[in-house]
Design a protein around this motif. Structure first.
Motif, PDB file in Angstrom:
ATOM      1  N   ALA A 262       0.877  -1.166   0.000  1.00  0.00           N
ATOM      2  CA  ALA A 262       0.000   0.000   0.000  1.00  0.00           C
ATOM      3  C   ALA A 262       0.912   1.212   0.000  1.00  0.00           C
ATOM      4  N   GLU A 265      -1.056   5.631  -0.708  1.00  0.00           N
ATOM      5  CA  GLU A 265      -2.472   5.962  -0.884  1.00  0.00           C
ATOM      6  C   GLU A 265      -3.167   5.927   0.475  1.00  0.00           C
ATOM      7  N   ARG A 266      -4.486   5.740   0.465  1.00  0.00           N
ATOM      8  CA  ARG A 266      -5.248   5.939   1.695  1.00  0.00           C
ATOM      9  C   ARG A 266      -4.991   4.878   2.757  1.00  0.00           C
ATOM     10  N   ALA A 267      -4.860   5.333   3.983  1.00  0.00           N
ATOM     11  CA  ALA A 267      -4.679   4.388   5.086  1.00  0.00           C
ATOM     12  C   ALA A 267      -5.934   3.541   5.264  1.00  0.00           C
ATOM     13  N   CYS A 297       2.774  -1.243   4.369  1.00  0.00           N
ATOM     14  CA  CYS A 297       1.820  -0.152   4.388  1.00  0.00           C
ATOM     15  C   CYS A 297       2.554   1.157   4.613  1.00  0.00           C
ATOM     16  N   THR A 299       1.329   4.606   3.758  1.00  0.00           N
ATOM     17  CA  THR A 299       0.238   5.349   3.151  1.00  0.00           C
ATOM     18  C   THR A 299       0.610   6.816   2.978  1.00  0.00           C
ATOM     19  N   SER A 300      -0.312   7.581   2.375  1.00  0.00           N
ATOM     20  CA  SER A 300       0.053   8.897   1.841  1.00  0.00           C
ATOM     21  C   SER A 300       0.540   9.896   2.876  1.00  0.00           C
ATOM     22  N   ARG A 307       8.128   5.761   1.658  1.00  0.00           N
ATOM     23  CA  ARG A 307       7.234   5.309   0.593  1.00  0.00           C
ATOM     24  C   ARG A 307       8.064   4.809  -0.586  1.00  0.00           C
TER      25      ARG A 307
ATOM     26  N   PRO B 114      -1.821   3.204  11.058  1.00  0.00           N
ATOM     27  CA  PRO B 114      -2.962   2.536  10.421  1.00  0.00           C
ATOM     28  C   PRO B 114      -3.518   1.396  11.276  1.00  0.00           C
ATOM     29  N   GLU B 275      -5.662  13.022   5.311  1.00  0.00           N
ATOM     30  CA  GLU B 275      -5.523  11.735   6.011  1.00  0.00           C
ATOM     31  C   GLU B 275      -5.728  11.854   7.526  1.00  0.00           C
TER      32      GLU B 275
END
Ligand SMILES: Nc1ncnc2c1ncn2[C@@H]1O[C@H](COP(=O)(O)OP(=O)(O)O)[C@@H](O)[C@H]1O
Ligand SMILES: [Mg+2]
Lengths: 589, 432
Positions: A262, A265-267, A297, A299-300, A307, B114, B275
């Motif tokens: 991932a 992008e979105r968590a 993971c 994310t953004s 990343r 997360p 986010e």
């Protein structure tokens, strides 16, 4: 050795160093009571530029920097499966236990549990002569025999001088000693590190990807298949269904291991996977899906440099399990965010920008990444594969942009998503005419070609109807149009939220595609367009219901009968262009 | 511990540089000029050269002005005293009330792990069928309204805010027209929710760069409330102004632009704000509703484009209606499975038919003869627009679903609906 920060710009820090600096070496910037992990991305004279894997606020000129001497690496060993890691292989649930709701910077944790004991089964004896990547034994990791291998970086032939007996050992226990050709003795345990930016190549040979990787999505397996060891990309504008497509694939695809990257992008999307997978049972194995999954993971809103690292972390783990003779599917969502991370760093480095400010080396990095997919014959004779499917998020939904273009040059299949199809809720919104694949699918190619030609002609008639209207269209053309709509509606589109329709086994695909081909190739007898339309509506209705019934259930068979009766009622022969399709095959029913 | 420097080396746009030692990246400073003082933030360190962005802008700053480094990053006061108050873009009172200084919290803090998020599961009912039926809004969602100036996006925002069952409302205004600011104030006051609302408002007449702080301040406060088990709704309008302020700074800093002058990290910058929307495991939540005006009504413009890739859907507001095409709630499937058994079918089925209606409409406009099927679609499309799309419609979800069946029954034979037989049996009744 004294190394000092001399500049900070965004997530890039410049350091004046004494001694040696290595490209991709891991460094720690000491600021306040924190040590911030970073990676050397350029060396010029006595200045090293680092990308920092953390927020850089609070760093000051003059802060000390430690150079670790190690390249950015991941730990490889039993216990990776089922884990949820950030881009640098920190286990997120453990971080949460220690730090609570937020990701505190400068906190790093061991990727693997070094206390857990594993039942080791040796497979070689003292005196065995092995090369890097060959097995000395295995431990049971969930469903798999997790091979304990000679670390990939050891060179030449090694001779085993001692090996432990069957029994319980923990990660770092020495299991064997091996002497290399230069006379150095190496202690082997269950775990070793590997630098993420280097492909693992300890196999006998690379093979051509030929076997279809079943996804259980009809449009893919039938028309634009993926191969084990192959690569494919899913470009599409936002909202077209890239992530949902990957989520579905991660559930149903017929791979041994799924690695989800991932990336930027979105968590929330990862959360769905990581909360649901432990509860979902894989019908094939009877075990939870999480047992065959690793989630990486980043994310953004997590640090950009990590990343960039995350896709390499993911592909390195994929290669590792491939080395055990397993088929691994790596799903990266989205490779564009990885490319953007490179763009951000390139901008900070003030490199000469290429198109849309992406660095000039973008293409070669994308190519090198997908090149890490492949099916290989291992030194043991087993085969293992890494398949890579990456989504691409083109700016403005326009495929003529650098990341999409660079990706299309190297992948073996293209699953292009269409905004129009998504708007019309035609899911999965893969464009059936524009997409392509170089791999072989599960249905006879002549038949898929026929289906495709119906779609193509139907589309032409549809375009023409927009110009000349329905009344200006001949009945024959109109029927072609209806056939193509029918194929689209009941076969290409698939309802991922329906428990039955969501995943269709290959036998069922083959079975129902034959029925569809029967309908597509039939010459049909209608009085006029109204009658034709309403007949197709009726068949479609029954087919939709049929798609929702369990394979070979009574209801399934009843509906199949109804459909075949509806067809018999109107069928007066076979279209001329279809006769060759049935040649050599005994006609059904 | 504050260091003071009285020689500014360069002034360019809203960025100044000074020579200073021991300064930290992202540290806050105060620049005192003849025209009043302004906050500034360190945005680059290079040897002893420190670059700062000045939130009140570079205008009127002189080389002899004083720069006082605060030794810490930007913070905002957090306490229940915030409720009912109105602040400007950098957190100073705009309502004549007292300045707040208790429990200062850092803005732009780290992102949520997360693993500590949960899958959102509460539908936010709005009474608007285009939302409730077709694109359900979900607690903890981040979702912008894509629109153009002149459309009633702020009215829509306020309407949802009043209807939503939340504990705290935080309005972050960026480049907000004064009238719109007053509109929000009046509407929320009349709605009786002002006592649980906080305003951070940067208006069109304030220095552009100051709007850069608004999302971070608003969201830092929201985060604090949320971990105290509050359900917080954050309204951000207009995020395009925020992006434009970023563009201005990056051009001054001579960064290579990636697309139409916007910096290459636009996506990351927007994402780190959006986010912050979250449903915390065992605690409160943050829902973000934003406005993104699309320059030139172009959805491929970098701001809406990057936004769409970040947020969990978007509502297209055009001609005073929420358009079914392009509008999307990515979280809808998390909540629409257990509302009513026909919800998903109606949602997809009616849109497919509406798409077919649009095609017939196009054919008609080109002068083609309408078939019987086309005629049915035309009737359907008009009914759909009147009874479902019109924003004046304000009915509960269940009534809207019934309305859907009524429209279908009034236009089509059962098998023409494309819906599954079991649902047809249960809900369809013909009125053709
Ligand atoms: N196969 C599908 N079936 C049903 N709905 C879908 C499907 N694919 C996408 N959608 C809808 O579209 C939304 C956006 O899909 P998503 O995969 O997140 O888009 P992308 O990743 O391309 O931006 C989803 O939240 C869902 O509502
Ligand atoms: Mg996505």
């Amino acid at each position: 050795m004294i190394n000092k920060v001399i500049g900070v710009s965004g997530n890039m820090v410049s350091v004046e160093y004494t001694g040696e600096a290595t490209m991709n070496e891991v460094c720690y910037i000491i600021t306040g009571d924190k040590k911030l992990k970073s990676e050397v991305i350029r060396v010029k004279g006595n200045v090293a530029d680092l990308q920092v894997f953390e927020m850089t606020s609070g760093i000051s000129v003059g802060d000390t920097v430690e150079f670790s001497g190690d390249l950015l690496s991941v730990q490889l060993g039993p216990g990776l499966l089922g884990q949820v890691y950030d881009g640098l292989q920190n286990p997120l649930p453990e971080l949460a236990e220690q730090c609570g709701f937020f990701l505190e910077r400068g906190v790093y944790m061991a990727a693997l549990d070094d206390e857990k004991e594993w039942e080791f089964n040796p497979t070689v004896e003292v005196g065995a002569r092995l090369e890097a990547g060959e097995q000395i034994g295995f431990v049971k990791e969930g469903l798999f025999n997790h091979w304990i291998m000679v670390p990939f970086q050891l060179e030449g032939v090694l001779t085993i001088e001692s090996i432990k007996e069957e029994g319980k050992y923990s990660l770092n226990d020495v299991l064997a000693e091996a002497r290399d050709e230069k006379g150095n003795l190496h202690q082997l345990s269950m775990v070793f590190n590997w630098p993420v930016k280097r492909a693992i190549k300890t196999y006998a040979e690379r093979l051509k990807p030929e076997e279809t990787l079943i996804t259980k999505l009809r449009i893919i397996d039938t028309f634009i298949p993926v191969a084990k060891g192959g690569t494919y990309c899913i470009p599409g504008p936002f909202g077209a269904g890239k992530t949902v497509l990957q989520q579905i694939t991660s559930r149903y695809a017929d791979a041994d291991i799924i690695i989800i990257a991932a990336c930027g992008e979105r968590a929330g999307e990862v959360v769905e996977t990581l909360k649901e997978f432990p509860e979902l049972i894989d019908p094939k194995t009877g075990r939870s899906l999480m047992e065959r999954t690793i989630i990486i993971c980043n994310t953004s809103s997590m640090p950009v440099a990590a990343r960039e690292a995350s896709v390499y972390t993911a592909v390195t783990m994929a290669e590792y399990y491939r080395q055990m003779g397993l088929n691994v599917l790596l799903l990266a969502d989205s490779t564009s965010r990885w490319a953007q991370a490179m763009r951000e760093m390139s901008g900070r480095l003030e490199e000469i920008p290429g198109e849309e400010a992406f660095p000039a080396y973008l293409e070669s990095l994308i190519a090198a990444f997908y090149e890490r997919a492949g099916i290989v014959r291992l030194k043991s004779g087993d085969t293992g594969s890494v398949t890579i499917g990456g989504t691409v998020s083109p700016a403005g939904g326009n495929f003529e942009e650098p990341v999409t273009q660079a990706t299309l040059k190297v992948v073996g299949a293209f699953h292009g998503l269409s905004q129009q199809r998504a708007d019309a809720r035609k899911y999965p919104a893969i464009h059936p005419l524009e997409s392509w694949s170089k791999y072989e699918g599960i249905i006879d190619q002549q038949k898929t070609e026929y289906g495709r030609s119906v779609l193509f002609k139907g589309d032409e008639v549809g375009q023409m109807m927009k110009v000349v209207g329905e009344e200006g269209t001949s009945l024959d053309d109109y029927i072609i149009y209806l056939k193509s709509e029918f194929l689209d509606y009941v076969y290409i589109q698939q309802n991922s939220f329906d428990p039955v329709d969501a995943a269709v086994e290959p036998e069922r695909q083959q079975h129902i595609y034959d029925i569809i081909i029967d309908i597509l190739t039939a010459r049909l007898d209608f009085d006029g367009k109204e009658e034709a339309r309403s007949w197709f509506n009726r068949v479609r209705q029954n087919f939709l219901d049929y798609n929702g019934k369990k394979w070979n259930s009574d209801e399934f068979n009843d509906l199949e009968k109804t459909i075949s009766e509806l067809l018999d009622d109107k069928k007066i022969g076979v279209e001329a262009d279809a006769e060759s399709l049935w040649a050599g095959e005994s006609r059904r029913g | 511990m504050q260091k003071v420097y009285s020689k500014i080396e360069s002034i360019s746009g809203n960025v100044i540089t000074v020579k200073a030692a021991g300064v930290r990246y992202k540290e806050l400073a105060v620049v005192g000029s003849r025209y009043g003082s302004s906050l500034a933030e360190v945005i680059r360190l290079k040897g002893d050269e420190v670059a700062l962005q000045v939130f009140n802008g570079g205008r009127g700053v002189s080389t002899g002005d004083e720069v006082r480094f605060m030794g810490e990053p930007m913070k905002v006061s957090f306490s229940p005293n915030l409720l009912g108050r109105i602040f400007d873009g950098s957190g100073r009172p705009r309502d004549g009330g007292p300045e707040l200084a208790d429990t200062m919290v850092e803005i732009g803090g780290p992102s949520v792990n997360p693993a500590k998020r949960i899958i959102p599961r509460n539908m936010v009912r709005t009474g608007i069928p285009m939302i409730d039926v077709f694109n359900s809004l979900v607690e903890s969602q981040k979702l912008p309204i894509f629109s153009v100036s002149g459309e009633p996006y702020n009215e829509l925002l306020a309407r949802i805010a009043l209807q939503a069952e939340v504990d705290i409302i935080i309005l972050g205004g960026m480049g907000l027209k004064y009238d719109d600011y007053l509109f929000f104030k009046d509407t929320l006051e009349k709605g009786g929710v002002m006592s649980r609302t906080v305003f951070f408002v940067h208006t069109a007449s304030d220095p552009v760069v100051e709007s850069l702080l608004v999302p971070d301040i608003a969201l830092a406060v929201a985060e604090k409330f949320a971990i105290q088990d509050k359900r917080v709704l954050v309204l951000l309008t207009d995020m395009t102004n925020f992006a434009d302020a970023m563009k201005e700074i990056s051009i001054t800093m001579e960064q290579v632009p990636s697309n139409r002058g916007y910096p290459g990290d636009l996506y990351t910058q927007l994402a780190s704000r959006y986010e912050k929307a979250v449903d915390f495991e065992g605690s409160g939540s943050i829902t973000i509703l934003g406005v993104t005006t699309m320059p030139g009504d172009d959805v491929t413009h970098p701001v809406p484009d990057n936004t769409g890739y970040i947020t969990e859907g978007q509502f297209y507001l055009r001609n005073g209606r929420i358009e079914p095409f392009g509008s999307l709630s990515r979280l809808k499937q998390l909540v629409n499975g257990d509302t009513r058994d026909d919800h998903r079918a109606i949602m997809d089925g009616m849109i497919k038919l509406y798409a077919a209606y649009k095609e017939s409409l196009e054919k008609k406009s080109m002068g083609f003869k309408m078939s019987g099927w086309d005629e049915k679609l035309l009737t359907y499309g008009q009914l759909f627009e009147q009874e479902m799309m019109d924003l004046s419609v304000n009915i509960p979800l269940e009534d809207a679903l019934d309305k859907g069946w009524e429209i279908l029954g009034g236009c089509f034979e059962p098998e023409e609906t494309g819906l599954r037989s079991d649902l047809i049996e249960k809900y369809y009744s013909s009125k053709v």
